[in-house]
Every structure is written in structure tokens, then in C-alpha cells.
Motif scaffolding. Sequence first.
Motif, PDB file in Angstrom:
ATOM      1  N   MET A  10      88.305  60.795 -21.394  1.00  0.00           N
ATOM      2  CA  MET A  10      87.060  61.529 -21.413  1.00  0.00           C
ATOM      3  C   MET A  10      85.941  61.391 -22.530  1.00  0.00           C
ATOM      4  O   MET A  10      85.767  61.840 -23.421  1.00  0.00           O
ATOM      5  N   GLY A  11      85.719  59.787 -22.379  1.00  0.00           N
ATOM      6  CA  GLY A  11      84.676  59.254 -23.499  1.00  0.00           C
ATOM      7  C   GLY A  11      83.378  59.359 -22.962  1.00  0.00           C
ATOM      8  O   GLY A  11      83.164  60.387 -21.928  1.00  0.00           O
ATOM      9  N   LEU A  12      82.445  58.554 -23.327  1.00  0.00           N
ATOM     10  CA  LEU A  12      80.909  58.601 -22.799  1.00  0.00           C
ATOM     11  C   LEU A  12      81.062  58.467 -21.382  1.00  0.00           C
ATOM     12  O   LEU A  12      80.477  59.159 -20.830  1.00  0.00           O
ATOM     13  N   ILE A  13      81.733  57.402 -20.591  1.00  0.00           N
ATOM     14  CA  ILE A  13      81.802  57.319 -19.390  1.00  0.00           C
ATOM     15  C   ILE A  13      82.446  58.657 -18.485  1.00  0.00           C
ATOM     16  O   ILE A  13      81.876  58.894 -17.599  1.00  0.00           O
ATOM     17  N   GLY A  14      83.634  58.702 -19.031  1.00  0.00           N
ATOM     18  CA  GLY A  14      84.354  59.869 -18.116  1.00  0.00           C
ATOM     19  C   GLY A  14      83.801  61.166 -18.148  1.00  0.00           C
ATOM     20  O   GLY A  14      83.583  61.730 -17.455  1.00  0.00           O
ATOM     21  N   SER A  57      92.483  64.082 -17.865  1.00  0.00           N
ATOM     22  CA  SER A  57      93.586  63.755 -19.017  1.00  0.00           C
ATOM     23  C   SER A  57      92.857  62.774 -19.897  1.00  0.00           C
ATOM     24  O   SER A  57      92.118  62.055 -19.847  1.00  0.00           O
ATOM     25  N   ASP A  58      93.401  63.028 -21.165  1.00  0.00           N
ATOM     26  CA  ASP A  58      93.015  62.306 -22.294  1.00  0.00           C
ATOM     27  C   ASP A  58      94.210  61.895 -23.403  1.00  0.00           C
ATOM     28  O   ASP A  58      94.816  63.139 -23.616  1.00  0.00           O
ATOM     29  N   LEU A  59      94.399  60.842 -24.202  1.00  0.00           N
ATOM     30  CA  LEU A  59      95.449  60.761 -25.044  1.00  0.00           C
ATOM     31  C   LEU A  59      95.308  61.507 -26.065  1.00  0.00           C
ATOM     32  O   LEU A  59      96.190  62.226 -26.611  1.00  0.00           O
ATOM     33  N   CYS A  87      88.836  55.915 -16.833  1.00  0.00           N
ATOM     34  CA  CYS A  87      87.638  55.509 -17.877  1.00  0.00           C
ATOM     35  C   CYS A  87      88.212  55.424 -19.308  1.00  0.00           C
ATOM     36  O   CYS A  87      87.754  55.875 -20.446  1.00  0.00           O
ATOM     37  N   VAL A  88      89.210  54.486 -19.332  1.00  0.00           N
ATOM     38  CA  VAL A  88      89.753  54.250 -20.543  1.00  0.00           C
ATOM     39  C   VAL A  88      89.325  52.723 -21.125  1.00  0.00           C
ATOM     40  O   VAL A  88      89.006  51.946 -19.954  1.00  0.00           O
ATOM     41  N   PRO A  89      89.624  52.126 -22.261  1.00  0.00           N
ATOM     42  CA  PRO A  89      89.281  50.779 -22.620  1.00  0.00           C
ATOM     43  C   PRO A  89      90.271  49.883 -21.749  1.00  0.00           C
ATOM     44  O   PRO A  89      91.416  49.990 -21.494  1.00  0.00           O
ATOM     45  N   GLY A 118      85.857  49.962 -15.812  1.00  0.00           N
ATOM     46  CA  GLY A 118      85.600  48.815 -16.910  1.00  0.00           C
ATOM     47  C   GLY A 118      84.753  48.074 -17.028  1.00  0.00           C
ATOM     48  O   GLY A 118      84.332  47.485 -15.738  1.00  0.00           O
ATOM     49  N   SER A 119      84.322  47.578 -17.849  1.00  0.00           N
ATOM     50  CA  SER A 119      83.184  46.372 -18.052  1.00  0.00           C
ATOM     51  C   SER A 119      83.699  45.129 -17.689  1.00  0.00           C
ATOM     52  O   SER A 119      82.888  44.248 -17.711  1.00  0.00           O
ATOM     53  N   VAL A 120      85.115  44.795 -17.327  1.00  0.00           N
ATOM     54  CA  VAL A 120      85.538  43.555 -17.130  1.00  0.00           C
ATOM     55  C   VAL A 120      86.344  43.808 -15.724  1.00  0.00           C
ATOM     56  O   VAL A 120      86.836  44.907 -15.756  1.00  0.00           O
ATOM     57  N   VAL A 126      76.837  49.845 -14.598  1.00  0.00           N
ATOM     58  CA  VAL A 126      76.083  49.172 -15.653  1.00  0.00           C
ATOM     59  C   VAL A 126      75.131  50.089 -16.471  1.00  0.00           C
ATOM     60  O   VAL A 126      73.701  50.084 -16.110  1.00  0.00           O
ATOM     61  N   ALA A 127      75.659  51.173 -17.096  1.00  0.00           N
ATOM     62  CA  ALA A 127      74.890  51.755 -17.809  1.00  0.00           C
ATOM     63  C   ALA A 127      75.751  52.406 -19.122  1.00  0.00           C
ATOM     64  O   ALA A 127      76.781  52.581 -18.722  1.00  0.00           O
ATOM     65  N   GLY A 128      75.307  52.599 -20.101  1.00  0.00           N
ATOM     66  CA  GLY A 128      75.704  53.309 -21.230  1.00  0.00           C
ATOM     67  C   GLY A 128      74.987  53.427 -22.379  1.00  0.00           C
ATOM     68  O   GLY A 128      73.565  53.275 -22.314  1.00  0.00           O
ATOM     69  N   SER A 177      79.859  57.138 -28.273  1.00  0.00           N
ATOM     70  CA  SER A 177      81.386  57.257 -27.807  1.00  0.00           C
ATOM     71  C   SER A 177      81.864  58.963 -27.701  1.00  0.00           C
ATOM     72  O   SER A 177      81.308  59.568 -28.493  1.00  0.00           O
ATOM     73  N   GLY A 178      82.873  59.406 -26.962  1.00  0.00           N
ATOM     74  CA  GLY A 178      83.415  60.428 -26.984  1.00  0.00           C
ATOM     75  C   GLY A 178      82.867  61.550 -26.027  1.00  0.00           C
ATOM     76  O   GLY A 178      81.582  61.154 -25.460  1.00  0.00           O
ATOM     77  N   PRO A 179      83.460  62.533 -25.716  1.00  0.00           N
ATOM     78  CA  PRO A 179      82.977  63.547 -24.721  1.00  0.00           C
ATOM     79  C   PRO A 179      81.626  64.182 -25.166  1.00  0.00           C
ATOM     80  O   PRO A 179      80.943  64.526 -24.184  1.00  0.00           O
TER      81      PRO A 179
HETATM   82  P1  NAP Z   1      85.117  56.125 -25.195  1.00  0.00           P
HETATM   83  O1  NAP Z   1      83.741  57.014 -25.408  1.00  0.00           O
HETATM   84  O2  NAP Z   1      85.516  55.549 -26.328  1.00  0.00           O
HETATM   85  O3  NAP Z   1      86.005  56.579 -24.463  1.00  0.00           O
HETATM   86  C1  NAP Z   1      87.506  56.370 -24.062  1.00  0.00           C
HETATM   87  C2  NAP Z   1      88.519  57.254 -24.067  1.00  0.00           C
HETATM   88  O4  NAP Z   1      89.806  57.063 -23.290  1.00  0.00           O
HETATM   89  C3  NAP Z   1      88.598  58.009 -25.270  1.00  0.00           C
HETATM   90  O5  NAP Z   1      88.622  59.446 -25.230  1.00  0.00           O
HETATM   91  C4  NAP Z   1      90.047  57.499 -25.618  1.00  0.00           C
HETATM   92  O6  NAP Z   1      90.642  58.485 -26.436  1.00  0.00           O
HETATM   93  C5  NAP Z   1      90.636  57.517 -24.264  1.00  0.00           C
HETATM   94  N1  NAP Z   1      91.773  56.814 -24.314  1.00  0.00           N
HETATM   95  C6  NAP Z   1      91.980  55.492 -24.965  1.00  0.00           C
HETATM   96  N2  NAP Z   1      93.369  55.326 -24.399  1.00  0.00           N
HETATM   97  C7  NAP Z   1      93.723  55.992 -23.700  1.00  0.00           C
HETATM   98  C8  NAP Z   1      94.981  56.251 -22.714  1.00  0.00           C
HETATM   99  N3  NAP Z   1      96.080  55.315 -22.750  1.00  0.00           N
HETATM  100  N4  NAP Z   1      95.261  57.243 -21.885  1.00  0.00           N
HETATM  101  C9  NAP Z   1      94.270  58.167 -21.716  1.00  0.00           C
HETATM  102  N5  NAP Z   1      93.155  58.176 -22.596  1.00  0.00           N
HETATM  103  C10 NAP Z   1      92.876  56.991 -23.465  1.00  0.00           C
HETATM  104  O7  NAP Z   1      84.618  54.732 -24.044  1.00  0.00           O
HETATM  105  P2  NAP Z   1      83.601  54.700 -22.891  1.00  0.00           P
HETATM  106  O8  NAP Z   1      82.410  54.189 -23.439  1.00  0.00           O
HETATM  107  O9  NAP Z   1      83.580  56.001 -22.021  1.00  0.00           O
HETATM  108  O10 NAP Z   1      84.316  53.401 -22.205  1.00  0.00           O
HETATM  109  C11 NAP Z   1      85.338  53.563 -21.322  1.00  0.00           C
HETATM  110  C12 NAP Z   1      85.449  52.533 -20.020  1.00  0.00           C
HETATM  111  O11 NAP Z   1      84.215  52.402 -19.537  1.00  0.00           O
HETATM  112  C13 NAP Z   1      85.678  51.257 -20.943  1.00  0.00           C
HETATM  113  O12 NAP Z   1      86.473  50.321 -19.947  1.00  0.00           O
HETATM  114  C14 NAP Z   1      84.278  50.509 -20.941  1.00  0.00           C
HETATM  115  O13 NAP Z   1      84.503  48.997 -20.781  1.00  0.00           O
HETATM  116  C15 NAP Z   1      83.532  51.066 -19.784  1.00  0.00           C
HETATM  117  N6  NAP Z   1      82.165  51.212 -19.813  1.00  0.00           N
HETATM  118  C16 NAP Z   1      81.710  51.553 -21.024  1.00  0.00           C
HETATM  119  C17 NAP Z   1      80.215  51.325 -21.119  1.00  0.00           C
HETATM  120  C18 NAP Z   1      79.549  51.900 -22.457  1.00  0.00           C
HETATM  121  O14 NAP Z   1      78.347  51.483 -22.403  1.00  0.00           O
HETATM  122  N7  NAP Z   1      80.203  52.588 -23.240  1.00  0.00           N
HETATM  123  C19 NAP Z   1      79.368  51.362 -19.833  1.00  0.00           C
HETATM  124  C20 NAP Z   1      80.136  50.764 -18.656  1.00  0.00           C
HETATM  125  C21 NAP Z   1      81.366  50.637 -18.680  1.00  0.00           C
HETATM  126  P3  NAP Z   1      90.839  58.263 -28.213  1.00  0.00           P
HETATM  127  O15 NAP Z   1      89.282  58.610 -28.511  1.00  0.00           O
HETATM  128  O16 NAP Z   1      91.884  59.056 -28.751  1.00  0.00           O
HETATM  129  O17 NAP Z   1      90.790  56.599 -28.300  1.00  0.00           O
END
Ligand code: NAP
Length: 317
Positions: free
Chosen positions: A19-23, A42-44, A78-80, A105-107, A131-133, A137-139
Motif C-alpha cells: 500500500m505505497g503510492l501505487i497501491g 496487505s502490507d508488510l 504493488c510491491v517493489p 511493476g516498472s519492469v 506509466v504514472a507516478g 512513497s507510502g499510503p
Molecule cells: P512504495 O510507495 O514504496 O510502496 C511499496 C509498498 O510495498 C510499501 O508499503 C512497502 O512496505 C510494501 N512492501 C514491500 N515489500 C513488501 C512485501 N514483501 N509484502 C508486502 N508489502 C511489501 O512504492 P510504489 O511507488 O507504490 O511502487 C510499488 C510498485 O509500483 C513498484 O514495483 C514500482 O516499480 C511500481 N511503480 C511505481 C511508480 C512510481 O512512480 N512510484 C510508477 C509505476 C509503477 P515498506 O514501506 O515497509 O517497505
Amino acid sequence: MPEAPFAIPPLKRIAIIGMGLIGSSIARGARRQNIASEIVISDLSPIVRDRVVELRLADRVEARPEEAVIDADLVILCVPVGVAGDVAKQMASGLKSDAVVSDVGSVKAAVLRDVRPFLPASVGFVPAHPVAGTEHSGPDAGFAELFVNRWCILTPAENEPANAIEMVRNVWRALGSNVEVMSAAHHDLVLAITSHVPHLIAYNIVGTAADLEEVTRSEVIKFSAGGFRDFTRIAASDPTMWRDIFLHNKGAVLEMLSRFKKDLDAAQRMIEDENGPGLFELFTRTRAIRRGIIELGQETAAPDFGRRGAQNSPGGS
Ligand code: NAP
């Protein structure tokens, strides 16, 4: 009159893992567009889970992914990208037999390789990349409009069922995105040049400026509007996410980086040779690319790039 948003009959339950930015943006958009009757997350991190409850982003919050996915029609990881395989392995036992799994995921090739082996054959897997972001980070960083008028790329393997692809396509359309389908390998090549190499350049140039001895740090900040400031926004992106992107899209990034280095050498030679027409021709060509992006509605012509006061600074990986 603005176009009516695309609507779909609500799914019974969706599960969002991470549940970060994207979730959290998906959860907000799903709620607003009534994409599912029930949203389970669910989030870690217990801190993130508590925050999700405070923000009322979900109907149910689970610590363990395998519990969050029970009876879900659609599960979105929605995890790394570096942990996508581990999470898939953990949650697989909870999936219902006709569930559809997706990710953000971005890859894509690495995610396909790492996730698919852990999913039952009856479960559809439709990887996706919005393709947006933003650089946040974070909820708390998420917002429902993040995906509106942005592209979402789907990269299913050839044998995935059409109904699974259709479900994921419709969910992204309901979130406001335009959807395109391509192979994972092609996605990774395109994104290497449009996103991954630009991020590497930004991280690098900000690092170089920080290490300069002849220019003080306060001068770098004071005069940043000269161009540097726009790199700092990109270079503020999440370190875990970007480490994983470079490690999981190594081949395409190295290929694009070597082309970039050749072009950079050519630009350096033009400066050394005082080749004014050459530089002018290069900068005229690149200006046309920016005009094209604005014309396609993927950016604004405003001098602040539409960023001032806006939560949704353009970007995305
Ligand atoms: P984020 O804000 O850092 O959120 C990731 C979330 O996943 C965090 O809450 C993290 O918890 C949690 N997490 C990490 N490992 C986990 C696990 N094993 N089980 C459950 N939760 C877990 O990241 P985000 O920007 O939303 O990116 C998420 C995905 O979207 C990535 O794959 C990224 O490549 C993709 N994406 C990102 C963007 C962008 O601009 N940000 C755009 C398109 C796609 P913790 O905080 O405790 O680590």
C-alpha cells in the motif's frame, strides 16, 4: 463536456498487496469508481497497515498476503519488483482457482519470470505497468486521479486467457487510463529509454553536483532553477524501487545507456569543435519531441510543468 468515466460492473473482491503510492492510489480509485464491492489489502509494515485503517482505504487489512487474497477475483501486487516473486510464492496457497493476478511493476520480463512459476496454472496472470507516478512513497502519497489520462501497459504471456486480460484492461480503463498491450521484452526496452536511463542520469547529475568542490551546496540549491531543479525531483524517487528496477532491467538499460553515452560523446565533440550548427540542429530536434508530448496530453506547457500546488507532478517509472 468532460467524458463520462468508463464504468464496469463491480468485481466481488479485489486484493491489493503493498500500500505505497501505487497501491493506495489504486485503492482510492477503485473506491471512487466502484470497481469492487470489497477491497482487501496487505502490507508488510504494521505502520502502513495502521495508516490504511486510519485513511479508510480498505474494507479489510491483513498482515499476510495469503489471507488477503482469499476469494479475491483480482489480486494486484504493488510491491517493489525485487520482492514480487517472494510475495507470489507466499500468497499462492490462498488464491481461488479462477483468480486473476496482476502487478504494477516498472519492469516486466523479470516479474513474469519471477511470479508466474508460483501461480497455479488455472490462475490468469496479466502483468501491468501504469506509466504514472510521483517521487513520493507510502499510503499518504496516493490519490485517485493518478492514473487518469495516463497509459497503462499490459504484458501478458501469449497463452493467458482472453477474459483475464479483458478484466485487467477494464479495471485500468475504469481507473482512467488508456491501455496498450505489448510483450514484456518490448516494454522493458521502451521504458529503459523513456524512464530508467533518465532516472539514472538524474541520480548521477545530482550526485555529481553534490560532490563538486568549486561550487558550494548552497549555490547549487540557490541557482537550481537553471535546470538542475527538474533533475532533483526525479532523483528524489524511492531508492528501493529504483535499485530493483536497475537490477531487474539490466540488459535493456545497459543497451540504452551505451547508445546514450555515444550521443553524449558526440555532443561533447560538437562543443569542443565549436560546431554551432550541429548543436542547433540537435536542440531543434529535441524540442519537437517535447511539443509532441504536450500535444498528446501527457504534459502541460506551463513553465512550472503544472507542478505548482498540484499533487500529481508528472512522472512515473
Ligand atoms: P512504495 O510507495 O514504496 O510502496 C511499496 C509498498 O510495498 C510499501 O508499503 C512497502 O512496505 C510494501 N512492501 C514491500 N515489500 C513488501 C512485501 N514483501 N509484502 C508486502 N508489502 C511489501 O512504492 P510504489 O511507488 O507504490 O511502487 C510499488 C510498485 O509500483 C513498484 O514495483 C514500482 O516499480 C511500481 N511503480 C511505481 C511508480 C512510481 O512512480 N512510484 C510508477 C509505476 C509503477 P515498506 O514501506 O515497509 O517497505
